[in-house]
Design a protein around this motif. Sequence first.
Motif, PDB file in Angstrom:
ATOM      1  N   LYS A 118      37.879  51.919  39.408  1.00  0.00           N
ATOM      2  CA  LYS A 118      38.843  51.548  38.348  1.00  0.00           C
ATOM      3  C   LYS A 118      38.149  51.558  36.979  1.00  0.00           C
ATOM      4  O   LYS A 118      36.960  51.243  36.887  1.00  0.00           O
ATOM      5  CB  LYS A 118      39.373  50.157  38.676  1.00  0.00           C
ATOM      6  N   THR A 119      38.908  51.920  35.950  1.00  0.00           N
ATOM      7  CA  THR A 119      38.397  51.832  34.575  1.00  0.00           C
ATOM      8  C   THR A 119      38.900  50.535  33.958  1.00  0.00           C
ATOM      9  O   THR A 119      40.100  50.266  33.962  1.00  0.00           O
ATOM     10  CB  THR A 119      38.918  53.024  33.744  1.00  0.00           C
ATOM     11  N   GLY A 124      37.830  46.847  23.646  1.00  0.00           N
ATOM     12  CA  GLY A 124      38.357  48.175  23.369  1.00  0.00           C
ATOM     13  C   GLY A 124      37.556  49.320  23.974  1.00  0.00           C
ATOM     14  O   GLY A 124      37.950  50.475  23.870  1.00  0.00           O
ATOM     15  N   GLN A 125      36.433  49.028  24.608  1.00  0.00           N
ATOM     16  CA  GLN A 125      35.583  50.086  25.195  1.00  0.00           C
ATOM     17  C   GLN A 125      35.885  50.210  26.687  1.00  0.00           C
ATOM     18  O   GLN A 125      35.903  49.197  27.406  1.00  0.00           O
ATOM     19  CB  GLN A 125      34.099  49.703  25.080  1.00  0.00           C
ATOM     20  N   SER A 146      43.058  46.031  32.585  1.00  0.00           N
ATOM     21  CA  SER A 146      43.654  47.223  33.191  1.00  0.00           C
ATOM     22  C   SER A 146      44.350  46.822  34.481  1.00  0.00           C
ATOM     23  O   SER A 146      44.041  45.789  35.074  1.00  0.00           O
ATOM     24  CB  SER A 146      42.628  48.335  33.385  1.00  0.00           C
ATOM     25  N   LYS A 147      45.321  47.653  34.858  1.00  0.00           N
ATOM     26  CA  LYS A 147      46.270  47.262  35.893  1.00  0.00           C
ATOM     27  C   LYS A 147      46.064  48.026  37.187  1.00  0.00           C
ATOM     28  O   LYS A 147      45.848  49.228  37.168  1.00  0.00           O
ATOM     29  CB  LYS A 147      47.676  47.573  35.347  1.00  0.00           C
TER      30      LYS A 147
END
Length: 295
Positions: A118-119, A124-125, A146-147
């Motif tokens: 996952k990312t 913000g990075q 993130s989802k």
Amino acid sequence: MGDKRQRARVQGSWAASLPKPAPSAKVGGAGGNIGSPGASVFQTGAWGEGQQMFKFHQPAKPLRDIPAEKVIKDAGDYEISHGPSGVSRLRLIPGFLPQTEADWVFAQLYAELPWSQKTNFRLGQAYLEPRLTCWYGDLPYTYSNSKRQANPQWHAVLNNLKDMVEQASRYSFNSLLCNLYRDGKDSIAWHSDNEPSLGPHPTIASLSLGDTRCFSMRKKPAPEENGDYTYVEKLRIPLVHGTLLIMEGATQEDWQHQVAKEYHDRGPRINLTFRTIYSEAQSRGALGDRQGSQQ
Ligand SMILES: O=C(O)CCC(=O)C(=O)O
């Protein structure tokens, strides 16, 4: 002034004034540099009149002991803290899955779950999680900005494990985050499972399979520590193949946990964390209730 600094550096700032050197000694003269063969602080210069004594002062704040890390490895219920948010409790059940069953489950899940990397986002990075994961549940799960999309297609093995974990813990769960640590370099950083969608005082049941990894916990510091974790209580729990760990009560409010990288060889490890996720409307209601009861 230069002499004073030099003397403080070499002897410590508590050193008393030294006797005046012989008149022939020259500052920076041949052979007079500290570090050169035969150099001595007594040769480096003339002490001025009115040199001050250096005195040792006790530090303004008393020195504090850093608490030793405690290790938990035996089966049992542990009350790890009593704080304003309530009691934080752990339940450790080594051998929850016997060895041969745990071996079989590990092999099935390793081969058949839809593992992916996952990312996440910090300030913000974008960065890739240093492990693989997959998510099961009727609702999506957002963490680290993130989802994970909803995924109601539970693998049959996971459904059976959920039933077993629910029976042993007497809690029910509607979701599961699966982590795969491919080797000792995979990890999860310090965090608490305290997203609003988990509601207040979430119970997390965590089943470990594969190689042993060290699960570390640290108490969140009091506000006056300004985020300094130096003096907080710390725990270490080696999570061996087939172990179930249940975190209850105020644990997610008052403690953080991590699985750190290790710099010696580790084989793969799967960790299944059963959770209950609430919809946005439900978690707003739950937080409202909690705030009400705290007033
Ligand atoms: O791998 C573990 O034991 C911990 C996993 C974890 O902290 C998490 O999924 O939030």
